[in-house]
Design a protein around this motif. Structure first.
Motif, PDB file in Angstrom:
ATOM      1  N   LEU A   4     -28.930 -25.468   7.335  1.00  0.00           N
ATOM      2  CA  LEU A   4     -27.625 -24.943   7.724  1.00  0.00           C
ATOM      3  C   LEU A   4     -26.521 -25.478   6.819  1.00  0.00           C
ATOM      4  CD1 LEU A   4     -26.024 -23.398   9.882  1.00  0.00           C
ATOM      5  CD2 LEU A   4     -26.104 -25.422  11.308  1.00  0.00           C
ATOM      6  N   GLN A  12     -25.134 -28.230   7.388  1.00  0.00           N
ATOM      7  CA  GLN A  12     -24.264 -29.060   8.222  1.00  0.00           C
ATOM      8  C   GLN A  12     -24.313 -30.499   7.717  1.00  0.00           C
ATOM      9  OE1 GLN A  12     -25.296 -28.872  12.352  1.00  0.00           O
ATOM     10  NE2 GLN A  12     -23.723 -30.309  12.978  1.00  0.00           N
ATOM     11  N   PRO A  66     -21.534 -25.309   6.064  1.00  0.00           N
ATOM     12  CA  PRO A  66     -22.026 -24.080   6.683  1.00  0.00           C
ATOM     13  C   PRO A  66     -21.176 -22.898   6.257  1.00  0.00           C
ATOM     14  CG  PRO A  66     -21.794 -25.808   8.320  1.00  0.00           C
ATOM     15  CD  PRO A  66     -21.160 -26.318   7.066  1.00  0.00           C
ATOM     16  N   GLY A  67     -21.810 -21.748   6.092  1.00  0.00           N
ATOM     17  CA  GLY A  67     -21.063 -20.574   5.647  1.00  0.00           C
ATOM     18  C   GLY A  67     -21.705 -19.286   6.127  1.00  0.00           C
ATOM     19  N   LEU A  68     -21.149 -18.186   5.620  1.00  0.00           N
ATOM     20  CA  LEU A  68     -21.553 -16.863   6.105  1.00  0.00           C
ATOM     21  C   LEU A  68     -23.016 -16.520   5.855  1.00  0.00           C
ATOM     22  CD1 LEU A  68     -18.624 -14.445   5.258  1.00  0.00           C
ATOM     23  CD2 LEU A  68     -19.816 -14.664   7.425  1.00  0.00           C
ATOM     24  N   ARG A 121     -25.680 -18.266   6.321  1.00  0.00           N
ATOM     25  CA  ARG A 121     -26.617 -18.788   7.310  1.00  0.00           C
ATOM     26  C   ARG A 121     -26.027 -18.624   8.708  1.00  0.00           C
ATOM     27  NH1 ARG A 121     -27.965 -23.538   3.513  1.00  0.00           N
ATOM     28  NH2 ARG A 121     -27.431 -22.443   1.627  1.00  0.00           N
ATOM     29  N   GLY A 122     -26.757 -17.919   9.563  1.00  0.00           N
ATOM     30  CA  GLY A 122     -26.313 -17.795  10.953  1.00  0.00           C
ATOM     31  C   GLY A 122     -27.067 -18.807  11.799  1.00  0.00           C
ATOM     32  N   ILE A 123     -26.480 -19.215  12.916  1.00  0.00           N
ATOM     33  CA  ILE A 123     -27.125 -20.239  13.736  1.00  0.00           C
ATOM     34  C   ILE A 123     -26.996 -19.885  15.210  1.00  0.00           C
ATOM     35  CG2 ILE A 123     -24.989 -21.601  13.708  1.00  0.00           C
ATOM     36  CD1 ILE A 123     -28.409 -23.242  13.894  1.00  0.00           C
ATOM     37  N   VAL A 124     -28.064 -20.180  15.957  1.00  0.00           N
ATOM     38  CA  VAL A 124     -27.995 -20.119  17.414  1.00  0.00           C
ATOM     39  C   VAL A 124     -28.518 -21.455  17.928  1.00  0.00           C
ATOM     40  CG1 VAL A 124     -28.877 -19.033  19.505  1.00  0.00           C
ATOM     41  CG2 VAL A 124     -28.283 -17.628  17.534  1.00  0.00           C
ATOM     42  N   PHE A 125     -27.671 -22.182  18.652  1.00  0.00           N
ATOM     43  CA  PHE A 125     -28.084 -23.463  19.222  1.00  0.00           C
ATOM     44  C   PHE A 125     -28.650 -23.243  20.617  1.00  0.00           C
ATOM     45  CE2 PHE A 125     -24.595 -24.656  16.326  1.00  0.00           C
ATOM     46  CZ  PHE A 125     -25.263 -25.573  15.547  1.00  0.00           C
ATOM     47  N   PHE A 153     -13.791 -13.535  12.238  1.00  0.00           N
ATOM     48  CA  PHE A 153     -13.423 -14.918  11.923  1.00  0.00           C
ATOM     49  C   PHE A 153     -13.220 -15.136  10.428  1.00  0.00           C
ATOM     50  CE2 PHE A 153     -14.286 -18.170  15.478  1.00  0.00           C
ATOM     51  CZ  PHE A 153     -13.489 -17.443  16.328  1.00  0.00           C
ATOM     52  N   ARG A 154     -13.803 -14.254   9.593  1.00  0.00           N
ATOM     53  CA  ARG A 154     -13.621 -14.464   8.160  1.00  0.00           C
ATOM     54  C   ARG A 154     -12.271 -13.941   7.683  1.00  0.00           C
ATOM     55  NH1 ARG A 154     -18.549 -10.516   6.911  1.00  0.00           N
ATOM     56  NH2 ARG A 154     -19.083 -11.404   8.916  1.00  0.00           N
ATOM     57  N   ALA A 211     -24.311 -14.014  16.137  1.00  0.00           N
ATOM     58  CA  ALA A 211     -24.710 -14.520  14.823  1.00  0.00           C
ATOM     59  C   ALA A 211     -25.065 -13.358  13.896  1.00  0.00           C
ATOM     60  CB  ALA A 211     -25.894 -15.476  14.961  1.00  0.00           C
ATOM     61  N   ALA A 264     -22.300 -11.226  12.054  1.00  0.00           N
ATOM     62  CA  ALA A 264     -21.751 -11.721  10.793  1.00  0.00           C
ATOM     63  C   ALA A 264     -22.652 -11.371   9.610  1.00  0.00           C
ATOM     64  CB  ALA A 264     -21.551 -13.239  10.877  1.00  0.00           C
ATOM     65  N   GLU A 307     -21.191 -27.987  17.904  1.00  0.00           N
ATOM     66  CA  GLU A 307     -21.883 -26.711  17.760  1.00  0.00           C
ATOM     67  C   GLU A 307     -20.902 -25.556  17.579  1.00  0.00           C
ATOM     68  OE1 GLU A 307     -22.722 -29.034  19.891  1.00  0.00           O
ATOM     69  OE2 GLU A 307     -24.878 -29.084  20.293  1.00  0.00           O
ATOM     70  N   VAL A 331     -19.421 -25.609  14.106  1.00  0.00           N
ATOM     71  CA  VAL A 331     -20.403 -25.164  13.111  1.00  0.00           C
ATOM     72  C   VAL A 331     -20.602 -23.661  13.214  1.00  0.00           C
ATOM     73  CG1 VAL A 331     -22.818 -25.308  12.449  1.00  0.00           C
ATOM     74  CG2 VAL A 331     -21.570 -27.381  12.999  1.00  0.00           C
ATOM     75  N   LYS A 332     -20.690 -23.183  14.456  1.00  0.00           N
ATOM     76  CA  LYS A 332     -20.875 -21.743  14.660  1.00  0.00           C
ATOM     77  C   LYS A 332     -19.735 -20.963  14.007  1.00  0.00           C
ATOM     78  CE  LYS A 332     -22.715 -18.167  16.866  1.00  0.00           C
ATOM     79  NZ  LYS A 332     -24.015 -17.859  17.402  1.00  0.00           N
ATOM     80  N   GLN A 362     -17.949 -21.814  11.556  1.00  0.00           N
ATOM     81  CA  GLN A 362     -18.088 -21.855  10.097  1.00  0.00           C
ATOM     82  C   GLN A 362     -19.118 -20.855   9.613  1.00  0.00           C
ATOM     83  OE1 GLN A 362     -18.242 -25.900   8.315  1.00  0.00           O
ATOM     84  NE2 GLN A 362     -17.860 -26.584  10.388  1.00  0.00           N
ATOM     85  N   THR A 363     -20.224 -20.708  10.374  1.00  0.00           N
ATOM     86  CA  THR A 363     -21.246 -19.747   9.943  1.00  0.00           C
ATOM     87  C   THR A 363     -20.745 -18.316  10.098  1.00  0.00           C
ATOM     88  OG1 THR A 363     -22.291 -19.569  12.110  1.00  0.00           O
ATOM     89  CG2 THR A 363     -23.102 -21.286  10.660  1.00  0.00           C
ATOM     90  N   LEU A 364     -19.681 -18.111  10.877  1.00  0.00           N
ATOM     91  CA  LEU A 364     -19.082 -16.778  10.969  1.00  0.00           C
ATOM     92  C   LEU A 364     -18.006 -16.599   9.900  1.00  0.00           C
ATOM     93  CD1 LEU A 364     -18.774 -16.408  14.851  1.00  0.00           C
ATOM     94  CD2 LEU A 364     -20.657 -15.753  13.368  1.00  0.00           C
ATOM     95  N   GLY A 365     -17.887 -17.585   9.013  1.00  0.00           N
ATOM     96  CA  GLY A 365     -16.974 -17.456   7.881  1.00  0.00           C
ATOM     97  C   GLY A 365     -15.560 -17.911   8.151  1.00  0.00           C
ATOM     98  N   ALA A 366     -15.322 -18.652   9.236  1.00  0.00           N
ATOM     99  CA  ALA A 366     -13.963 -19.058   9.583  1.00  0.00           C
ATOM    100  C   ALA A 366     -13.472 -20.169   8.661  1.00  0.00           C
ATOM    101  CB  ALA A 366     -13.908 -19.525  11.034  1.00  0.00           C
ATOM    102  N   VAL A 380      -8.469 -20.782  10.632  1.00  0.00           N
ATOM    103  CA  VAL A 380      -8.959 -19.907  11.703  1.00  0.00           C
ATOM    104  C   VAL A 380      -9.617 -20.737  12.805  1.00  0.00           C
ATOM    105  CG1 VAL A 380     -10.646 -18.125  12.265  1.00  0.00           C
ATOM    106  CG2 VAL A 380      -9.186 -17.854  10.267  1.00  0.00           C
TER     107      VAL A 380
END
Lengths: 255, 270
Positions: free
Chosen positions: A50, A52, A71-73, A75-79, A100-101, A152, A155, B166, B169-170, B172-176, B180
């Motif tokens: 990720l 992180q 972390p960036g676009l 890689r998507g994550i589900v915890f 969000f971007r 996730a 995105a 979490e 991090v989430k 960030q993975t959506l590009g924020a 934001v």
């Protein structure tokens, strides 16, 4: 043809090695299950994927790109928990996957309406359209995880990472979540890494199952050595009874 | 049956709620009666009836010289100072709370500084405030800000810091971007906490307001109480104290209502 390339990956916290010398190549579209005992570095490996955390040594590249620093676009994550935003409605959670971007984190005018419509389509497909205006706290655990996965995917990541996504669900919900995930995967053909405690789940969903374990073990100092990938199973032909060993194993075999 | 399992019914619950209030009223009435029978011109515990008459007079009759009903002018002056002070504290506290809670660089820069600042007793600064800002409105508002801001900053930065990793991090993975994440994830999540922090700060804010008014003012609830103290006008003081209590309680209730109304998802945290 390697899509995700992991080379000589080491991660050390203080002077405690967690994972050592991990090498793996994953093709695009493969579903990788990661299993192993507690504390053997599966979650650390996922955090490294990720971005992180950054590894002590070694690197992870996706499609040959430079190793990510945060972390960036892509890689998507589900915890397992805290995967959706509790202060947004179900619909807004899906919209957030796209918005969000943007500069202000939200869309305005026609773009906002279009995104809402797309979100409603997504919700209809995953069977959450009847709770679109509710807050996630009112949803059951399975519904929250479905929402988290859909968010996730909204995105459009290149790799989807799942950290024990069904760990907190009851067995029945878990089975329906497996169907849900398999349908989504058939649809998107996405590369997936999933950490799980459940071996059956790992073999059922995965194309490959990576087992993390410590190949060296000092009985006087258990945290002396880190874990690595000790088994790499091909799990495509139907799960547990049919798995075949895919790569060389790194464990000393008994004589 | 164990005591912890005995729950009052609605009627009994209401009775129990009202009981302490009634007890205080009765105790006061009895005490006042005893003193007044011994000495009819006693001023320490005026009869409840006298307090009621004074209350009516204060609320309706104008000042003999100017014709203004001072009670409402006092209320307006005090509420203005209080509102201004709290509003400044809340907005500045929100910004710095988010900055400190979200950005490690800001945390290193400011967290310890704010922790030390919050240890300064605000009332000890009052003379300095009067010297620097004069005896006007500004020094009173500044005292409220000085007294409540460090707490609000510390509370909000801690709440921001406690937002599950979490979620960050989430996002960030959506590009924020950091911006934001600040306005779309952290800000809405700490807003109910801000309302909580303001509720907890209202007590100190009233304390600092009345202290500042007692020392230098020409209008205000605290000023009036300390003015009539010279004449042992207990009936006036009691009226003002009851009124301040009602105001404070109403504000608290209003804030709690706002929190429920605008942040229903945070329900269980309140």
């Amino acid at each position: 043809m390697s899509f995700v390339t992991v080379r000589d990956l080491f991660q050390t916290y203080g002077n405690r090695p967690i994972i050592e010398r991990v090498n793996v190549d994953v093709a695009e579209g493969e579903f990788i299950s990661i299993v192993g005992a507690s504390g053997c570095g599966k979650s650390t490996f996922l955090r490294l994927l990720l971005a992180q955390e950054r590894p002590t040594r070694g690197e992870i590249r996706i499609d040959g790109a430079e190793p990510a620093r945060e972390p960036g676009l892509d890689r998507g994550i589900v915890f397992q928990r805290y995967s959706v935003f509790p202060h947004m409605t179900v619909r807004d959670n899906i919209v957030a996957g796209e918005s969000f971007r943007a500069g202000w984190g939200r869309f305005f005018g026609d773009a906002a309406k279009a995104a809402r419509d797309r979100a409603d389509q997504t919700l209809a497909r995953i069977g959450l359209d009847h709770v679109a205006d509710n807050y996630p706290a009112t949803l059951s655990g399975g519904m929250q995880q479905r929402l988290a996965i859909a968010q996730a995917l909204a995105a459009k990541p290149r790799v989807l990472l799942l950290d024990e996504p069904f760990g907190a669900l009851d067995p029945g919900t878990r089975l329906s979540m497996h169907d849900f995930l398999q349908d989504l995967r058939a649809e998107t053909g996405m590369t997936v890494f999933m950490v799980t405690h459940d071996l059956e789940e790992a073999f059922k969903l995965g194309d490959r199952v990576l087992v993390f374990d410590k190949p060296r073990w000092d009985p006087h100092d258990p945290s002396r050595y880190g874990a690595t990938i000790t088994y790499d199973f091909d799990a495509r032909d139907g799960g547990i009874p049919f798995q075949t060993l895919k790569e060389n194993i790194h464990v000393p075999e008994p004589h | 049956m164990r005591l912890i399992n005995i729950k009052p019914g609605p009627a009994l619950a209401l009775f129990l709620v009202l009981l302490p209030f009634a007890a205080v009223l009765v105790a006061y009435a009895v005490g006042s009666d005893i003193r007044l029978t011994a000495n009819p011109s006693d001023k320490l515990l005026p009869a409840p009836g006298t307090v009621g008459d004074t209350m009516m007079r204060l609320l309706t009759e104008g000042d003999r010289r100017t014709g203004r009903i001072l009670f409402w002018y006092d209320t307006w002056a005090s509420l203005q100072r209080l509102w201004l002070g709290i509003a400044i504290s809340a907005s500045v506290g929100l910004v710095f709370g988010l900055l400190i809670g979200l950005f490690p660089l800001m945390r290193s820069l400011l967290a310890q500084f704010v922790a030390v600042l919050s240890m300064i007793p605000p009332l000890a600064l009052l003379p300095i405030l009067f010297i620097v800002f004069g005896l006007g409105e500004l020094s009173k508002v500044v005292l409220i800000v000085v007294g409540t801001l460090p707490f609000i900053i510390r509370d909000l930065s801690q709440r921001t810091y406690e937002i599950p990793q979490e979620l960050l991090v989430k996002a960030q993975t959506l590009g924020a971007s950091s911006w934001v994440i600040a306005i779309r994830v952290a800000l809405p999540q700490v807003m109910p906490r801000l309302i909580q922090a303001v509720r907890l700060s209202l007590g100190p804010a009233w304390l600092f307001l009345i202290a500042a008014e007692a020392i230098a003012a020409d209008l205000g609830l605290g000023y009036r109480i300390f003015l009539v103290r010279r004449y042992l006008a207990m009936d006036v003081i009691l009226t003002y104290v009851i009124w301040i209590t009602i105001l404070a309680f109403a504000m608290d209730w209003l804030l709690r209502w706002a929190s429920r109304r605008f942040y229903p998802w945070a329900e269980e945290g309140l």
